[in-house]
Design a protein around this motif. Structure first.
Motif, short mmCIF file in Angstrom:
data_model
loop_
_atom_site.label_atom_id
_atom_site.label_comp_id
_atom_site.label_asym_id
_atom_site.label_seq_id
_atom_site.Cartn_x
_atom_site.Cartn_y
_atom_site.Cartn_z
N GLY A 60 90.64 24.82 22.51
CA GLY A 60 91.13 25.70 21.89
C GLY A 60 91.08 26.83 22.38
N LEU A 61 89.58 27.16 22.22
CA LEU A 61 89.62 28.85 21.53
C LEU A 61 88.19 29.34 22.79
N PRO A 62 87.93 30.77 22.16
CA PRO A 62 87.50 31.13 23.71
C PRO A 62 85.64 30.82 23.60
N VAL A 63 85.51 30.93 24.73
CA VAL A 63 83.29 30.78 24.86
C VAL A 63 82.81 32.18 25.41
N LEU A 64 82.18 33.07 24.53
CA LEU A 64 82.16 34.18 25.06
C LEU A 64 80.60 33.74 25.02
N PRO A 65 80.03 35.37 25.72
CA PRO A 65 80.77 36.17 26.63
C PRO A 65 81.60 35.39 27.62
N PRO A 66 82.39 36.17 28.17
CA PRO A 66 83.26 35.67 29.50
C PRO A 66 82.19 35.41 30.04
N THR A 67 83.19 33.96 30.89
CA THR A 67 82.22 33.86 32.65
C THR A 67 82.43 34.76 33.25
N GLY A 68 83.96 35.40 33.51
CA GLY A 68 84.62 36.21 34.28
C GLY A 68 84.36 36.35 35.80
N LEU A 69 85.10 37.23 36.12
CA LEU A 69 85.57 37.34 37.37
C LEU A 69 84.90 37.79 38.63
N GLU A 70 84.57 38.20 39.91
CA GLU A 70 83.93 38.83 40.66
C GLU A 70 85.33 40.17 41.12
N SER A 71 84.32 41.72 40.74
CA SER A 71 85.49 42.76 41.44
C SER A 71 85.88 42.64 41.41
N GLY A 72 85.68 42.14 43.03
CA GLY A 72 86.53 42.81 44.15
C GLY A 72 87.52 42.19 44.07
N TYR A 73 86.69 39.90 43.45
CA TYR A 73 88.46 39.30 43.32
C TYR A 73 89.63 39.33 42.39
N ILE A 74 89.78 40.69 41.91
CA ILE A 74 90.36 41.28 40.68
C ILE A 74 91.52 41.68 41.75
N ASP A 75 91.63 42.83 42.44
CA ASP A 75 92.63 43.15 43.41
C ASP A 75 93.41 41.89 44.09
N ARG A 76 92.35 41.22 44.48
CA ARG A 76 93.59 39.91 45.25
C ARG A 76 94.06 39.29 44.60
N ILE A 77 93.58 38.54 43.20
CA ILE A 77 94.18 37.95 42.40
C ILE A 77 95.97 38.69 42.44
N GLN A 78 95.71 39.55 41.95
CA GLN A 78 97.17 40.40 41.27
C GLN A 78 97.87 40.65 42.60
N LYS A 79 96.80 40.59 43.82
CA LYS A 79 98.20 40.62 44.80
C LYS A 79 99.02 39.63 44.66
N GLU A 80 98.51 38.62 44.93
CA GLU A 80 98.21 37.05 45.23
C GLU A 80 99.49 36.54 44.00
N LEU A 81 99.17 37.02 43.02
CA LEU A 81 99.93 36.74 41.06
C LEU A 81 101.84 37.74 41.76
#
Length: 503
Positions: A60-81
């Protein structure tokens, strides 16, 4: 697009309960869509929630530092969302913010409670589109079934009052200065954009206004927090403090606190702290540390007041009322608690409420650190009173849940001191010598001879003896060696009651 919260505090669960945050290591469109649907339905009027992509969750708690997302993947996720949210019925679109955190890209999806609930989502993103309603159950997204589904359907077009658009106000009734001060206090990055985006866009991002450009209107919560005179729109948006000088109620004073809700709370708490709360310090023989207690612990008063402001209905033209009598403080608000709380189980320490009346007000109060997580109010009040040695609180409502009353009783020893002080004030009128004796013996203990010299006498006269005897009789002056009143080493000191009399 910056969000109106402090992102670091959000991720660490300091301003939003863990149940309202869902961490996901990667992009799972079906799971994300179900959670958006659940948060938008806001089954418990908690204010929706946040989905954070790129951060793994463990217990139930975040694991830091983040795993992260590929920078080029961010825009694709937003369009798909955007395409996915069109599959919701009715359509619903959350607020999305890409963020660079600890050298990793993450994506935050803010899902405020929707205006058109109930929402349903496809069970699967396959070709066969079967739909279901989703809700949050603790920290999980689940299908609404049985009684939960019936209750959700009963909420059709039922929006909490604080989240509704106010058609009698305009966007110009929201104060930019107050909004900026709020964002600055939170440490929100949105403050940096406040002067570069339109005021309308700023208010939309704050979730305090809604509608098309030609008919953009403020929400009620926006007027309550970001208008200088919210009582013009809501007659009960004020706090009345009434002080009764006696039990009969014939003698009293009344003070009315208005303005934005945060200002009301802060001003009332400051008034009570400076004028009502009093600490007693008592030295105990053979103990290094003195015993300290307050007539009322500040934490209990703060939590009781904030609960009243948070949970009252601003549709009802009745203020929050604080009644102060010689032996108690009562905080009254309207209406009463929501089910399952009722007059029979309100004092049960194991009972808690899952439903809330004001979802945006609750978020603002938590972001400002004026309240904590849900279901913590009663526990905090009880803990503060027990730590102070005060009597248990009393919570009351009636069969119809038409009001909610919190009663905080004065610390028993503080009550005795107050009664003695009142009796002394009525029985003794201090003369000039007695005032000087109490004043000097409050600084350091003095012998009879030293007291006489301080008063300009060459010896201890009969009038000095009588003045001192009267002070001792009324508990204003005390011996330093009480077991040997006639000791030649005897000195005299001002008691705590005597100090109060001369203050």
């Amino acid at each position: 697009m910056s969000l109106p919260v402090n992102i670091k505090e959000l991720i660490n669960g300091r301003t939003v309960e863990w149940e309202r945050i869902e961490f996901k290591k990667g992009w799972n469109p079906e799971s994300v869509l179900h959670s958006i649907c659940a948060f938008a339905n806001d089954f418990n009027n908690w204010g929706g929630g946040y989905i954070i992509l790129g951060i793994e969750e463990k217990d139930g708690l975040p694991v830091l530092p983040p795993t992260g997302l590929e920078s080029g993947y961010i825009d694709r996720i937003q369009k798909e969302l955007h395409s996915l949210c069109n599959l919701l019925y009715p359509a619903y679109f959350p607020v999305v913010e890409p963020l660079y955190l600890q050298e990793r890209h993450i994506l935050i999806i803010w899902v405020p409670g929707g205006q058109n609930r109930p929402y349903k989502a496809p069970i699967s993103l396959g070709k066969k589109k079967e739909y279901a309603y989703y809700i949050r159950r603790f920290s999980k997204t689940v299908k609404a079934r049985g009684d939960d589904e019936k209750e959700l359907l009963s909420m059709t077009a039922s929006i909490p009052f604080d989240d509704r658009i106010n058609h009698n106000a305009s966007i110009n009734d929201l104060n930019l200065t107050l909004i900026k001060a709020h964002l600055k206090e939170l440490g929100s990055d949105l403050l940096l954009e406040a002067d570069t985006i339109s005021f309308a866009d700023l208010c939309r991002r704050m979730n305090i206004a809604e509608g098309p450009d030609e008919y953009l209107r403020p929400k009620n919560a926006g007027l309550l927090f970001f208008n200088d005179e919210p009582h013009r729109f809501f007659k009960g948006a004020q706090i009345d403090v009434v002080e009764f000088r006696d039990e009969v109620g014939d003698s009293f004073t009344e003070r009315i606190f208005t303005g934005p809700l945060r200002q009301q709370i802060v001003s009332v708490l400051a008034y009570l702290k400076n004028n009502i709360l009093a600490e007693t310090v008592r030295k105990v023989p053979d103990m290094a540390e003195a015993i300290r207690f307050f007539n009322y612990p500040y934490q209990a008063i703060e939590e009781s007041l904030v609960n009243a402001v948070y949970h009252k209905s601003y549709e009802i033209a009745e203020p929050v009322e604080i009644r102060i009598t010689p032996d108690r403080i009562e905080i009254l608000s309207y209406p009463g608690p929501l089910p399952p709380l009722n007059k029979d189980n309100l004092m049960d320490e194991s009972i808690s409420s899952r439903r809330y009346r004001n979802r945006i007000i609750g978020d603002f109060l938590k972001e400002l650190r004026l309240t904590e997580g849900r279901n913590t109010g009663f526990r905090k009040i009880r803990k503060a009173l027990r730590t102070n040695g005060s009597p248990e609180p009393v919570f009351k409502t009636d069969e119809e849940r038409s009001y909610f009353l919190t009663v905080l009783k004065i610390h028993p020893e503080a009550q005795v001191e107050a009664q003695v002080e009142a009796q002394v004030e009525t029985k003794i009128a201090l003369n000039e010598n007695q005032i000087m004796i109490l004043s000097e013996c409050a600084k350091k203990s003095l012998s009879k001879k030293e007291i006489a010299e301080m008063l300009g006498h060459s010896n201890v006269s009969g009038s000095i003896k009588r003045s001192m005897a009267e002070l001792i009789k009324h508990g204003l002056l005390d011996y330093t060696i009480p077991e040997k009143p006639r000791s030649r080493f005897q000195k005299y000191r001002t008691t705590s009651l005597g100090r109060k009399i001369i203050e």
